[in-house]
Design a protein around this motif. Structure first.
Motif, PDB file in Angstrom:
ATOM      1  N   SER A   1       0.859  -1.180   0.000  1.00 15.83           N
ATOM      2  CA  SER A   1       0.000   0.000   0.000  1.00 15.83           C
ATOM      3  C   SER A   1       0.895   1.230   0.000  1.00 15.83           C
ATOM      4  O   SER A   1       2.104   1.132   0.201  1.00 15.83           O
ATOM      5  CB  SER A   1      -0.921   0.019   1.224  1.00 15.83           C
ATOM      6  N   ASP A   2       0.294   2.376  -0.204  1.00 12.47           N
ATOM      7  CA  ASP A   2       1.076   3.613  -0.208  1.00 12.47           C
ATOM      8  C   ASP A   2       1.681   3.906   1.161  1.00 12.47           C
ATOM      9  O   ASP A   2       2.688   4.590   1.266  1.00 12.47           O
ATOM     10  CB  ASP A   2       0.214   4.793  -0.657  1.00 12.47           C
ATOM     11  N   SER A   3       1.070   3.377   2.217  1.00 14.62           N
ATOM     12  CA  SER A   3       1.575   3.626   3.567  1.00 14.62           C
ATOM     13  C   SER A   3       2.588   2.578   4.026  1.00 14.62           C
ATOM     14  O   SER A   3       3.171   2.697   5.090  1.00 14.62           O
ATOM     15  CB  SER A   3       0.412   3.685   4.555  1.00 14.62           C
ATOM     16  N   SER A   4       2.804   1.555   3.221  1.00 14.68           N
ATOM     17  CA  SER A   4       3.721   0.469   3.594  1.00 14.68           C
ATOM     18  C   SER A   4       5.115   0.722   3.033  1.00 14.68           C
ATOM     19  O   SER A   4       5.270   1.252   1.936  1.00 14.68           O
ATOM     20  CB  SER A   4       3.191  -0.859   3.057  1.00 14.68           C
ATOM     21  N   THR A   5       6.104   0.305   3.793  1.00 20.61           N
ATOM     22  CA  THR A   5       7.484   0.410   3.311  1.00 20.61           C
ATOM     23  C   THR A   5       7.929  -0.873   2.612  1.00 20.61           C
ATOM     24  O   THR A   5       9.018  -0.926   2.070  1.00 20.61           O
ATOM     25  CB  THR A   5       8.452   0.697   4.474  1.00 20.61           C
ATOM     26  N   HIS A   6       7.088  -1.903   2.630  1.00 20.93           N
ATOM     27  CA  HIS A   6       7.447  -3.169   1.990  1.00 20.93           C
ATOM     28  C   HIS A   6       7.402  -3.042   0.479  1.00 20.93           C
ATOM     29  O   HIS A   6       6.419  -2.583  -0.097  1.00 20.93           O
ATOM     30  CB  HIS A   6       6.506  -4.294   2.430  1.00 20.93           C
ATOM     31  N   LEU A   7       8.485  -3.444  -0.141  1.00 25.79           N
ATOM     32  CA  LEU A   7       8.603  -3.389  -1.594  1.00 25.79           C
ATOM     33  C   LEU A   7       9.332  -4.641  -2.052  1.00 25.79           C
ATOM     34  O   LEU A   7      10.335  -5.044  -1.463  1.00 25.79           O
ATOM     35  CB  LEU A   7       9.396  -2.140  -1.999  1.00 25.79           C
ATOM     36  N   ILE A   8       8.818  -5.282  -3.076  1.00 26.26           N
ATOM     37  CA  ILE A   8       9.474  -6.443  -3.671  1.00 26.26           C
ATOM     38  C   ILE A   8       9.973  -6.009  -5.042  1.00 26.26           C
ATOM     39  O   ILE A   8       9.184  -5.571  -5.875  1.00 26.26           O
ATOM     40  CB  ILE A   8       8.500  -7.634  -3.815  1.00 26.26           C
ATOM     41  N   SER A   9      11.281  -6.099  -5.266  1.00 28.37           N
ATOM     42  CA  SER A   9      11.882  -5.727  -6.550  1.00 28.37           C
ATOM     43  C   SER A   9      12.415  -6.977  -7.230  1.00 28.37           C
ATOM     44  O   SER A   9      13.202  -7.722  -6.643  1.00 28.37           O
ATOM     45  CB  SER A   9      13.019  -4.737  -6.337  1.00 28.37           C
ATOM     46  N   LEU A  10      11.987  -7.186  -8.470  1.00 29.71           N
ATOM     47  CA  LEU A  10      12.345  -8.386  -9.212  1.00 29.71           C
ATOM     48  C   LEU A  10      12.835  -8.010 -10.601  1.00 29.71           C
ATOM     49  O   LEU A  10      12.420  -6.986 -11.143  1.00 29.71           O
ATOM     50  CB  LEU A  10      11.119  -9.303  -9.338  1.00 29.71           C
TER      51      LEU A  10
ATOM     52  N   LYS B   1      15.287 -14.643 -14.948  1.00 28.55           N
ATOM     53  CA  LYS B   1      16.448 -14.042 -14.274  1.00 28.55           C
ATOM     54  C   LYS B   1      16.291 -14.008 -12.753  1.00 28.55           C
ATOM     55  O   LYS B   1      17.174 -13.513 -12.050  1.00 28.55           O
ATOM     56  CB  LYS B   1      16.685 -12.614 -14.777  1.00 28.55           C
ATOM     57  N   LEU B   2      15.179 -14.540 -12.226  1.00 33.49           N
ATOM     58  CA  LEU B   2      15.008 -14.589 -10.775  1.00 33.49           C
ATOM     59  C   LEU B   2      16.113 -15.416 -10.149  1.00 33.49           C
ATOM     60  O   LEU B   2      16.481 -16.471 -10.654  1.00 33.49           O
ATOM     61  CB  LEU B   2      13.663 -15.222 -10.411  1.00 33.49           C
ATOM     62  N   LYS B   3      16.615 -14.952  -9.052  1.00 32.88           N
ATOM     63  CA  LYS B   3      17.648 -15.670  -8.307  1.00 32.88           C
ATOM     64  C   LYS B   3      17.083 -16.058  -6.942  1.00 32.88           C
ATOM     65  O   LYS B   3      16.009 -15.593  -6.543  1.00 32.88           O
ATOM     66  CB  LYS B   3      18.888 -14.803  -8.162  1.00 32.88           C
ATOM     67  N   ASN B   4      17.802 -16.913  -6.251  1.00 33.23           N
ATOM     68  CA  ASN B   4      17.311 -17.391  -4.951  1.00 33.23           C
ATOM     69  C   ASN B   4      17.003 -16.249  -3.989  1.00 33.23           C
ATOM     70  O   ASN B   4      16.019 -16.308  -3.259  1.00 33.23           O
ATOM     71  CB  ASN B   4      18.319 -18.358  -4.331  1.00 33.23           C
ATOM     72  N   PHE B   5      17.821 -15.192  -3.980  1.00 31.27           N
ATOM     73  CA  PHE B   5      17.571 -14.113  -3.026  1.00 31.27           C
ATOM     74  C   PHE B   5      16.254 -13.394  -3.328  1.00 31.27           C
ATOM     75  O   PHE B   5      15.604 -12.899  -2.413  1.00 31.27           O
ATOM     76  CB  PHE B   5      18.753 -13.144  -2.920  1.00 31.27           C
ATOM     77  N   HIS B   6      15.835 -13.358  -4.605  1.00 31.73           N
ATOM     78  CA  HIS B   6      14.529 -12.788  -4.936  1.00 31.73           C
ATOM     79  C   HIS B   6      13.417 -13.660  -4.350  1.00 31.73           C
ATOM     80  O   HIS B   6      12.435 -13.147  -3.799  1.00 31.73           O
ATOM     81  CB  HIS B   6      14.328 -12.693  -6.458  1.00 31.73           C
ATOM     82  N   LEU B   7      13.570 -14.970  -4.491  1.00 37.03           N
ATOM     83  CA  LEU B   7      12.564 -15.891  -3.970  1.00 37.03           C
ATOM     84  C   LEU B   7      12.439 -15.763  -2.457  1.00 37.03           C
ATOM     85  O   LEU B   7      11.332 -15.718  -1.912  1.00 37.03           O
ATOM     86  CB  LEU B   7      12.909 -17.336  -4.355  1.00 37.03           C
ATOM     87  N   TYR B   8      13.580 -15.687  -1.773  1.00 38.72           N
ATOM     88  CA  TYR B   8      13.553 -15.576  -0.318  1.00 38.72           C
ATOM     89  C   TYR B   8      12.995 -14.230   0.134  1.00 38.72           C
ATOM     90  O   TYR B   8      12.383 -14.128   1.198  1.00 38.72           O
ATOM     91  CB  TYR B   8      14.930 -15.850   0.279  1.00 38.72           C
ATOM     92  N   ASP B   9      13.162 -13.186  -0.664  1.00 35.03           N
ATOM     93  CA  ASP B   9      12.578 -11.893  -0.338  1.00 35.03           C
ATOM     94  C   ASP B   9      11.047 -11.993  -0.365  1.00 35.03           C
ATOM     95  O   ASP B   9      10.364 -11.462   0.513  1.00 35.03           O
ATOM     96  CB  ASP B   9      13.069 -10.825  -1.330  1.00 35.03           C
TER      97      ASP B   9
END
Length: 132
Positions: free
Chosen positions: A87-96, A102-110
């Motif tokens: 949401s706009d008020s959340s600081t959570h962001l997933i960047s892929l 090209k996904l790597k394990n660290f993306h999956l764990y995020d």
């Protein structure tokens, strides 16, 4: 001594001084298809736990994330990334990376870290059952 140390199946390490993909594959068989990983690393798959579904595309991932309240975040600064936020008020962001391959394990764990009860990273050879 520069290079990469690799563990063999017998537990013995060996130094590869000028690593290439071929040098990693000389002694160990290639693994099944999965996400992009470092040469010699085991690929992993992302599993959506409520349905035990292996996520194989961004369409599938975006559908599952949307069910959990995530939306695609407009990202004009870096077109090589796809981003999701809660949401706009959340600081959570997933960047892929833009390409699913090209996904790597660290993306999956995020993804797992930000959705603990809903996703899990597994070895693709692991039987398809809940591992809690």
């Amino acid at each position: 001594m520069s290079g990469v140390w690799v563990f063999g199946k017998n537990g013995v390490t060996r130094l590869i001084t000028n690593p290439t993909r071929e040098s990693f594959e000389q002694r160990d068989p290639p693994h099944a298809a999965g996400t992009a990983t470092a040469p010699g690393a085991r690929p992993r798959v992302l599993v959506y736990l409520p349905s035990n579904q292996v996520i194989r595309s961004y369409d599938e991932l975006e559908e599952r994330l949307a069910e959990l309240g995530w939306t695609r975040y407009p990202n004009s600064e870096n077109p090589e990334l796809i981003q999701f936020h809660r949401s706009d008020s959340s600081t959570h962001l997933i960047s892929l990376p833009k390409r699913f391959s090209k996904l790597k394990n660290f993306h999956l764990y995020d993804i797992v870290l930000k959705n603990r009860s809903f996703f899990q990273v597994r070895d693709p050879t692991t039987p398809q059952h809940h591992q809690r």
